[in-house]
Design an enzyme around this catalytic site. Structure first.
Site, PDB file in Angstrom:
ATOM      1  N   ASP A  24      11.331   9.499  -1.053  1.00  0.00           N
ATOM      2  CA  ASP A  24      10.629   8.278  -1.463  1.00  0.00           C
ATOM      3  C   ASP A  24      11.286   7.672  -2.693  1.00  0.00           C
ATOM      4  O   ASP A  24      11.564   8.378  -3.665  1.00  0.00           O
ATOM      5  CB  ASP A  24       9.160   8.582  -1.810  1.00  0.00           C
ATOM      6  CG  ASP A  24       8.301   8.816  -0.581  1.00  0.00           C
ATOM      7  OD1 ASP A  24       8.787   8.534   0.537  1.00  0.00           O
ATOM      8  OD2 ASP A  24       7.161   9.277  -0.736  1.00  0.00           O
ATOM      9  N   ASP A 136      -3.429  -1.240  -6.497  1.00  0.00           N
ATOM     10  CA  ASP A 136      -3.647   0.035  -5.799  1.00  0.00           C
ATOM     11  C   ASP A 136      -3.266  -0.065  -4.326  1.00  0.00           C
ATOM     12  O   ASP A 136      -3.770   0.644  -3.467  1.00  0.00           O
ATOM     13  CB  ASP A 136      -5.070   0.611  -6.013  1.00  0.00           C
ATOM     14  CG  ASP A 136      -6.167  -0.335  -5.573  1.00  0.00           C
ATOM     15  OD1 ASP A 136      -5.844  -1.396  -5.011  1.00  0.00           O
ATOM     16  OD2 ASP A 136      -7.350   0.004  -5.786  1.00  0.00           O
ATOM     17  N   ASN A 137      -2.321  -0.962  -4.034  1.00  0.00           N
ATOM     18  CA  ASN A 137      -1.752  -1.039  -2.688  1.00  0.00           C
ATOM     19  C   ASN A 137      -0.349  -0.454  -2.695  1.00  0.00           C
ATOM     20  O   ASN A 137       0.317  -0.446  -3.719  1.00  0.00           O
ATOM     21  CB  ASN A 137      -1.674  -2.492  -2.224  1.00  0.00           C
ATOM     22  CG  ASN A 137      -3.051  -3.053  -1.909  1.00  0.00           C
ATOM     23  OD1 ASN A 137      -3.865  -2.375  -1.303  1.00  0.00           O
ATOM     24  ND2 ASN A 137      -3.311  -4.271  -2.344  1.00  0.00           N
ATOM     25  N   GLN A 295     -11.469   3.078 -11.502  1.00  0.00           N
ATOM     26  CA  GLN A 295     -10.298   2.280 -11.133  1.00  0.00           C
ATOM     27  C   GLN A 295      -9.132   2.526 -12.114  1.00  0.00           C
ATOM     28  O   GLN A 295      -7.984   2.615 -11.702  1.00  0.00           O
ATOM     29  CB  GLN A 295     -10.693   0.794 -11.132  1.00  0.00           C
ATOM     30  CG  GLN A 295      -9.797  -0.106 -10.291  1.00  0.00           C
ATOM     31  CD  GLN A 295      -9.735   0.276  -8.819  1.00  0.00           C
ATOM     32  OE1 GLN A 295     -10.678   0.816  -8.274  1.00  0.00           O
ATOM     33  NE2 GLN A 295      -8.595   0.022  -8.191  1.00  0.00           N
ATOM     34  N   ASP A 306      -1.930  11.212   3.201  1.00  0.00           N
ATOM     35  CA  ASP A 306      -1.228  12.471   3.499  1.00  0.00           C
ATOM     36  C   ASP A 306      -1.908  13.633   2.785  1.00  0.00           C
ATOM     37  O   ASP A 306      -2.031  14.728   3.326  1.00  0.00           O
ATOM     38  CB  ASP A 306       0.230  12.410   3.020  1.00  0.00           C
ATOM     39  CG  ASP A 306       1.023  11.291   3.692  1.00  0.00           C
ATOM     40  OD1 ASP A 306       0.622  10.847   4.775  1.00  0.00           O
ATOM     41  OD2 ASP A 306       2.051  10.872   3.112  1.00  0.00           O
TER      42      ASP A 306
END
EC number: 2.7.1.20
Length: 351
Positions: A24, A136-137, A295, A306
Site C-alpha cells: 500500500d 474518513d474516506n 470522529q 479487512d
C-alpha cells in the site's frame, strides 16, 4: 507434567488465506487529485492506463507511507495479531515479484508471524495499491502486477503447499482474487466443502459483484460465511435481482442462495461503517452495534473492513460463538481506524 496438546482449533496453519499481496502506498490527498484521476472518495478499483502516472505523482506531491497490504493478507495478519500465540496460526498464499517491494512484503509477513508462502516470479513487479485518503474516506486503486500472476499449477497444486491447505480449518479469500485465479479459489472451496470445514468469502467491491458476477456465483455454492459492506451488499442485491434495498432482506436472500454443504447453514455478515453490523442467525437477522468512536480519534479508515474480518476470523478459528466473532471484529476495526494504514499496536486488549 504431561505435554498438553494445543486445542485443535488454535493450532498452526488453522486459518488459510489466499489473495493479492500488495504494497500500500498511502497518502492524504485533495479533491483535485481525486478528480484528476476520476476517483470516487470511497471506492476500490483496478488501475487502468489513465492511472499510470498517479502512483508517481502521489509519491512526489504528498507525504506517502508504505504498508504491507492486500485485503486478504491484511485480514489474516489482523487475525494472527489478535491470537498472538502460537505464531503461524495464519497461512497466506499469493504472488509477488523478485524486487524491493516483494522483500518488504516478506519482511512484514515475518514480523506479523504469518506463515506466508509467496509464489515468486520475475515477469511482473510486486503489486501496489494507492490508498488516497480524504477525510474518513479512502479511494483504493490497485495495480495488481505480480499479484495477477498467481498460478494454481505452479504453486497451490505443489504437494508441500497443498498440505498447508489441508491443515486448515477455516478458509478466507477476498472477492478481489476472483479476478486472478478462479480455479485456485474453487479448488480450496471444494476442499473445505467436502471436508465440512468453513469457507468464507468477501464481496470486496462493487465491481466484483458486477463485472465478475459469473465467477462470484460459481464460488457462492461453497461459501459458508459471506462478508461485505453496505455498498457491496446493495450492488450484489441489484445484480442478483433481489428487488430489495433493505440490508436485512439482502442478508436473508444471500443466505438462502444454493449451497453444496448442507451441514452448515450459510451466514451473511454485512458491515455498515459506523452503523451496526448485520448478521443472519438461523432464520433471523440481527444487528450488532459497533464501538462508538470520537470522529477526532479516527486517523484513517483504510483497512477497517479487512480488520473486522481478521478479528472475526481470530475467534472463529478458536471455535467461539458468532456473537464473540462479531465483537472481536468490531474491536479490531476500532483499533485500525485509530492508526495509519492497516497497522496495529503491539498487543490487543480484547477479552
Amino acid at each position: 507434567a504431561p505435554c498438553v496438546p494445543q486445542p485443535l482449533w488454535k493450532s498452526q496453519n488453522a486459518l488459510f488465506g489466499m489473495g493479492n499481496p500488495l504494497l500500500d502506498i498511502c497518502a492524504v490527498v485533495d479533491k483535485d487529485f481525486l478528480d484528476k484521476y476520476g476517483l470516487k472518495p470511497n471506492d476500490q478499483i483496478l488501475a487502468e492506463d489513465k492511472h499510470k502516472e498517479m502512483f508517481e505523482e502521489m509519491v512526489k506531491k504528498f507525504k506517502v507511507e508504505y504498508h504491507a497490504g492486500g485485503a486478504t493478507q491484511n485480514s489474516v495478519k489482523v487475525a494472527q495479531w489478535m491470537i498472538q500465540k502460537p505464531h503461524k496460526v495464519a497461512t497466506f498464499f499469493g504472488c509477488i515479484g523478485k524486487d524491493r517491494f516483494g522483500e518488504i512484503l516478506k519482511e512484514k509477513a515475518e514480523e506479523s508471524y504469518v506463515d506466508a508462502h509467496y509464489y515468486e516470479q520475475s515477469e511482473e513487479p510486486t503489486g501496489t495499491c494507492a490508498a488516497c485518503i480524504t477525510g474518513d474516506n479512502r479511494s483504493l486503486v490497485a495495480n495488481l502486477a505480480a499479484a495477477n500472476c498467481y498460478k494454481k499449477d505452479k504453486h497451490l497444486d505443489l504437494e508441500e503447499n497443498w498440505k498447508l491447505v489441508e491443515k486448515a480449518k477455516v478458509y478466507y479469500i477476498a472477492g478481489f482474487f476472483l479476478t486472478v485465479s478462479l480455479e485456485s479459489i474453487l479448488k480450496v472451496a471444494k476442499h473445505a466443502s467436502d471436508n465440512n470445514k468453513i469457507f468464507s468469502l468477501n464481496l470486496s467491491a462493487p465491481f466484483i459483484c458486477q463485472a465478475f458476477k459469473e465467477s462470484l456465483m460459481k464460488v457462492m455454492p461453497y461459501v459458508d460465511i459471506l462478508f461485505g459492506n453496505e455498498t457491496e451488499a446493495a450492488t450484489f442485491a441489484r445484480e442478483q435481482g433481489f428487488e430489495t434495498k433493505d440490508i436485512e432482506e439482502i442478508a436473508k436472500k444471500a443466505q438462502n442462495l444454493p449451497k453444496v454443504n448442507k451441514k452448515r447453514q450459510r451466514i451473511a455478515v454485512f458491515t455498515q461503517g459506523k452503523e451496526g453490523t448485520v448478521m443472519t442467525k438461523g432464520d433471523k437477522v440481527e444487528t450488532f452495534p459497533v464501538i462508538q468512536t470520537d470522529q477526532s480519534d479516527i486517523v484513517d479508515t483504510n483497512g477497517a473492513g479487512d480488520a473486522f474480518v481478521g478479528g472475526f476470523l481470530s475467534e472463529l478459528v478458536q471455535d467461539k460463538s458468532l456473537e464473540q466473532c462479531i465483537r472481536a471484529g468490531h474491536y479490531a476495526a476500532n483499533v485500525i481506524i485509530r492508526q495509519a494504514g492497516c497497522t496495529f499496536p503491539e498487543k490487543p486488549d480484547f477479552h
